[in-house]
Design an enzyme around this catalytic site. Sequence first.
Site, PDB file in Angstrom:
ATOM      1  N   GLN A 125       0.829  -1.195  -0.039  1.00 34.01           N
ATOM      2  CA  GLN A 125      -0.016  -0.148   0.092  1.00 34.01           C
ATOM      3  C   GLN A 125       0.823   1.253  -0.069  1.00 34.01           C
ATOM      4  OE1 GLN A 125      -2.267   0.415   3.705  1.00 34.01           O
ATOM      5  NE2 GLN A 125      -3.899   1.884   2.706  1.00 34.01           N
ATOM      6  N   GLY A 126       0.687   2.156  -1.211  1.00 26.69           N
ATOM      7  CA  GLY A 126       1.423   3.217  -1.197  1.00 26.69           C
ATOM      8  C   GLY A 126       0.545   4.705  -1.000  1.00 26.69           C
ATOM      9  N   TYR A 127       0.120   4.646   0.313  1.00 26.19           N
ATOM     10  CA  TYR A 127      -0.533   5.765   0.689  1.00 26.19           C
ATOM     11  C   TYR A 127       0.221   6.902   1.365  1.00 26.19           C
ATOM     12  CZ  TYR A 127      -5.299   4.284  -0.128  1.00 26.19           C
ATOM     13  OH  TYR A 127      -6.609   3.829  -0.754  1.00 26.19           O
ATOM     14  N   SER A 128       0.761   6.466   2.592  1.00 24.05           N
ATOM     15  CA  SER A 128       1.496   7.278   3.527  1.00 24.05           C
ATOM     16  C   SER A 128       2.833   7.773   3.001  1.00 24.05           C
ATOM     17  CB  SER A 128       2.013   6.781   4.881  1.00 24.05           C
ATOM     18  OG  SER A 128       0.691   6.259   5.372  1.00 24.05           O
ATOM     19  N   GLU A 243     -10.658  -1.538   4.443  1.00 18.10           N
ATOM     20  CA  GLU A 243      -9.253  -1.791   5.243  1.00 18.10           C
ATOM     21  C   GLU A 243      -9.578  -2.021   6.889  1.00 18.10           C
ATOM     22  OE1 GLU A 243      -6.046   1.171   4.752  1.00 18.10           O
ATOM     23  OE2 GLU A 243      -4.646   0.037   6.568  1.00 18.10           O
ATOM     24  N   SER A 380      -5.032   6.609  12.156  1.00 12.95           N
ATOM     25  CA  SER A 380      -4.988   6.459  13.553  1.00 12.95           C
ATOM     26  C   SER A 380      -6.280   6.750  14.350  1.00 12.95           C
ATOM     27  CB  SER A 380      -3.893   7.839  14.131  1.00 12.95           C
ATOM     28  OG  SER A 380      -4.683   8.927  14.237  1.00 12.95           O
ATOM     29  N   ASN A 381      -6.374   6.135  15.637  1.00  5.08           N
ATOM     30  CA  ASN A 381      -7.621   6.204  16.331  1.00  5.08           C
ATOM     31  C   ASN A 381      -8.219   7.620  16.628  1.00  5.08           C
ATOM     32  OD1 ASN A 381      -7.152   3.591  16.272  1.00  5.08           O
ATOM     33  ND2 ASN A 381      -7.556   3.029  18.403  1.00  5.08           N
ATOM     34  N   GLU A 382      -7.439   8.382  16.759  1.00  7.75           N
ATOM     35  CA  GLU A 382      -7.759   9.944  16.795  1.00  7.75           C
ATOM     36  C   GLU A 382      -8.400  10.383  15.484  1.00  7.75           C
ATOM     37  OE1 GLU A 382      -4.532   8.881  17.494  1.00  7.75           O
ATOM     38  OE2 GLU A 382      -4.485   9.092  19.687  1.00  7.75           O
TER      39      GLU A 382
HETATM   40  C1  LIG Z   1       3.398  -0.315  11.250  1.00  4.87           C
HETATM   41  C2  LIG Z   1       2.847   0.639  10.433  1.00  4.87           C
HETATM   42  C3  LIG Z   1       2.488  -0.129   8.955  1.00  4.87           C
HETATM   43  C4  LIG Z   1       2.028   0.849   8.309  1.00  4.87           C
HETATM   44  N1  LIG Z   1       1.684   0.353   7.111  1.00  4.87           N
HETATM   45  C5  LIG Z   1       1.395   1.190   6.057  1.00  4.87           C
HETATM   46  C6  LIG Z   1       1.113   0.785   4.733  1.00  4.87           C
HETATM   47  O1  LIG Z   1       1.631  -0.214   4.359  1.00  4.87           O
HETATM   48  N2  LIG Z   1       0.924   1.638   3.718  1.00  4.87           N
HETATM   49  C7  LIG Z   1       0.601   2.820   4.175  1.00  4.87           C
HETATM   50  O2  LIG Z   1       0.628   3.877   2.960  1.00  4.87           O
HETATM   51  N3  LIG Z   1       0.792   3.558   5.410  1.00  4.87           N
HETATM   52  C8  LIG Z   1       1.224   2.747   6.326  1.00  4.87           C
HETATM   53  N4  LIG Z   1       1.195   2.979   7.486  1.00  4.87           N
HETATM   54  C9  LIG Z   1       1.095   4.514   7.938  1.00  4.87           C
HETATM   55  C10 LIG Z   1      -0.157   4.738   8.537  1.00  4.87           C
HETATM   56  O3  LIG Z   1      -1.191   4.891   7.916  1.00  4.87           O
HETATM   57  C11 LIG Z   1       0.361   6.528   9.290  1.00  4.87           C
HETATM   58  O4  LIG Z   1       1.109   6.082  10.167  1.00  4.87           O
HETATM   59  C12 LIG Z   1      -0.972   6.888   9.787  1.00  4.87           C
HETATM   60  O5  LIG Z   1      -1.828   7.221   8.964  1.00  4.87           O
HETATM   61  C13 LIG Z   1      -0.777   8.129  10.885  1.00  4.87           C
HETATM   62  O6  LIG Z   1       0.166   8.985   9.903  1.00  4.87           O
HETATM   63  P1  LIG Z   1       1.689   9.685  10.570  1.00  4.87           P
HETATM   64  O7  LIG Z   1       2.411   8.484  10.959  1.00  4.87           O
HETATM   65  O8  LIG Z   1       2.346  10.562   9.468  1.00  4.87           O
HETATM   66  O9  LIG Z   1       1.350  10.526  11.878  1.00  4.87           O
HETATM   67  P2  LIG Z   1       0.776  11.748  12.017  1.00  4.87           P
HETATM   68  O10 LIG Z   1      -0.324  12.128  10.803  1.00  4.87           O
HETATM   69  O11 LIG Z   1       1.912  12.807  11.848  1.00  4.87           O
HETATM   70  O12 LIG Z   1       0.006  11.846  13.513  1.00  4.87           O
HETATM   71  C14 LIG Z   1       0.794  12.081  14.558  1.00  4.87           C
HETATM   72  C15 LIG Z   1      -0.273  12.038  15.638  1.00  4.87           C
HETATM   73  O13 LIG Z   1      -1.113  13.088  15.652  1.00  4.87           O
HETATM   74  C16 LIG Z   1      -2.448  12.712  15.785  1.00  4.87           C
HETATM   75  N5  LIG Z   1      -3.090  13.641  14.865  1.00  4.87           N
HETATM   76  C17 LIG Z   1      -2.776  13.988  13.639  1.00  4.87           C
HETATM   77  N6  LIG Z   1      -3.757  14.661  13.004  1.00  4.87           N
HETATM   78  C18 LIG Z   1      -4.666  14.957  13.941  1.00  4.87           C
HETATM   79  C19 LIG Z   1      -5.924  15.407  14.035  1.00  4.87           C
HETATM   80  N7  LIG Z   1      -6.593  16.143  12.800  1.00  4.87           N
HETATM   81  N8  LIG Z   1      -6.527  15.382  15.140  1.00  4.87           N
HETATM   82  C20 LIG Z   1      -6.389  14.549  16.028  1.00  4.87           C
HETATM   83  N9  LIG Z   1      -5.269  14.273  16.036  1.00  4.87           N
HETATM   84  C21 LIG Z   1      -4.324  14.039  14.937  1.00  4.87           C
HETATM   85  C22 LIG Z   1      -2.306  11.415  15.124  1.00  4.87           C
HETATM   86  O14 LIG Z   1      -3.483  10.433  15.785  1.00  4.87           O
HETATM   87  C23 LIG Z   1      -0.878  10.887  15.697  1.00  4.87           C
HETATM   88  O15 LIG Z   1      -1.300  10.399  17.182  1.00  4.87           O
HETATM   89  C24 LIG Z   1       1.612   2.284   8.464  1.00  4.87           C
HETATM   90  C25 LIG Z   1       1.977   2.855   9.745  1.00  4.87           C
HETATM   91  C26 LIG Z   1       2.643   1.693  10.755  1.00  4.87           C
HETATM   92  C27 LIG Z   1       2.954   2.380  12.042  1.00  4.87           C
END
Ligand SMILES: Cc1cc2nc3c(=O)[nH]c(=O)nc-3n(C[C@H](O)[C@H](O)[C@H](O)COP(=O)(O)OP(=O)(O)OC[C@H]3O[C@@H](n4cnc5c(N)ncnc54)[C@H](O)[C@@H]3O)c2cc1C
Length: 395
Positions: A125-128, A243, A380-382
């Site tokens: 999955q190439g999203y993040s 998902e 994330s759960n938030e």
């Molecule tokens: C083990 C693992 C596997 C993963 N696998 C994949 C994958 O295969 N493909 C892929 O594309 N992605 C993958 N991800 C990425 C995942 O989807 C992101 O980590 C996730 O969406 C959070 O983004 P971030 O890490 O950039 O954190 P950030 O977006 O920077 O968030 C940091 C913190 O701030 C909080 N936050 C941010 N914005 C808000 C808001 N508006 N309101 C309240 N709280 C907020 C978040 O909840 C979090 O606690 C994976 C992540 C992990 C840890």
Amino acid sequence: MDIQFTPEDLAFRDEVREFIASEHPKDLLGIRYRQHLKREDILAWHQILHQKGWIAPNWPVEYGGTGWTPMQRYIFSEECARAETVTILPFGLNMVGPVIYTFGSPEQKEHFLPKILSAEHWWCQGYSEPEAGSDLASLRTTAVLDGDEYVINGQKTWTTLAQFANWIFVLARTDPEAKPQAGISFFLVDMNTPGVSVRPIKLIDGSYEVNDTFFDNVRVPRENMIGEENQGWTYAKFLLGHERVGIAGVARSKTALGYVRDMAVHELIDGIPLAEEDGFSAKLAEVEIDLTALEFTELRALAAESQGHAPGAEASILKIRGTEIQQRITELAVEAVAHYGFPKEPSEDDTTALEVGPEYAIGAVDNYLQMRKTSIYGGSNEIQRNIIAKMVLGL
Ligand SMILES: Cc1cc2nc3c(=O)[nH]c(=O)nc-3n(C[C@H](O)[C@H](O)[C@H](O)COP(=O)(O)OP(=O)(O)OC[C@H]3O[C@@H](n4cnc5c(N)ncnc54)[C@H](O)[C@@H]3O)c2cc1C
């Protein structure tokens, strides 16, 4: 909904149980730490289920689905969890597959769907991106049309198991002038295309599961774009709904809770089993009640889905509660065996592993560390709470 098992359901349950017992590779049953599995280990059970015609319970029959009722799907996942089969990866079957059969062209369906079923294609999955996780719409990877090909440049991150994958679905910006959500398209990219490279990221438990994935002038045929240009956000959100349902992991949590209960029966405090200690048994009971409530919520979602309702905001509820419970169970396991110090599962490449304490203590810390991720990935759960606030509560 009525969740009584009918005689047909019970017969189906026995059939599944027997199939797992006779066909699942014996040495791979009961493996609780996927981190150490090899590519062929992860694929073995997938291929057996594919041969049986059972690999895609959630798909429409016309594309290779099983045609099972929600109850049969539930029974199947229960039985797999109970026997601790190898987990089937969601990226092809639960994520890009539904996108392709819902929004893809006839050619894309014909080409890609059978290869997802057979696991000839291993999807990631190439999203993040480094600056685009929760705020996914701010992604900066670009795709520029050049003749009959798009040229993709940028970086994805946290790409789970990209080291094993041969295909990746990618969100890329095709209109830099449009507002963020409006200028994104959804691409299917062969990982063997020149310019794609993968760099490992080591996780908190020492395992290698996620990666940075780089795109350096990667040329992708125009026909590998899903649907319409700049409509990728619609497909991306549809995929996330699918998902999140899978992430709840109710059946596996039941098995994991059973392990903790066993630990608590064997662990003694002043000669009394931990399971009989008031504080700990109350915590176990609390998780069990939460898990039962979640199970009913999941069954309701399954029933709604079988009547043609795509997973909506309730998927966010399942994701939040499912992952909270998964983490809670690993916390209780650590609480039960923490006095052994830092029992880790021994592995060939982990020289820090210490075999201390009884066998059931080993891996508790690995699992605890591993499961921290569940409240982050899949949105994330938030962020899920924000979705519920907006979509369900109308705030
Ligand atoms: C083990 C693992 C596997 C993963 N696998 C994949 C994958 O295969 N493909 C892929 O594309 N992605 C993958 N991800 C990425 C995942 O989807 C992101 O980590 C996730 O969406 C959070 O983004 P971030 O890490 O950039 O954190 P950030 O977006 O920077 O968030 C940091 C913190 O701030 C909080 N936050 C941010 N914005 C808000 C808001 N508006 N309101 C309240 N709280 C907020 C978040 O909840 C979090 O606690 C994976 C992540 C992990 C840890």
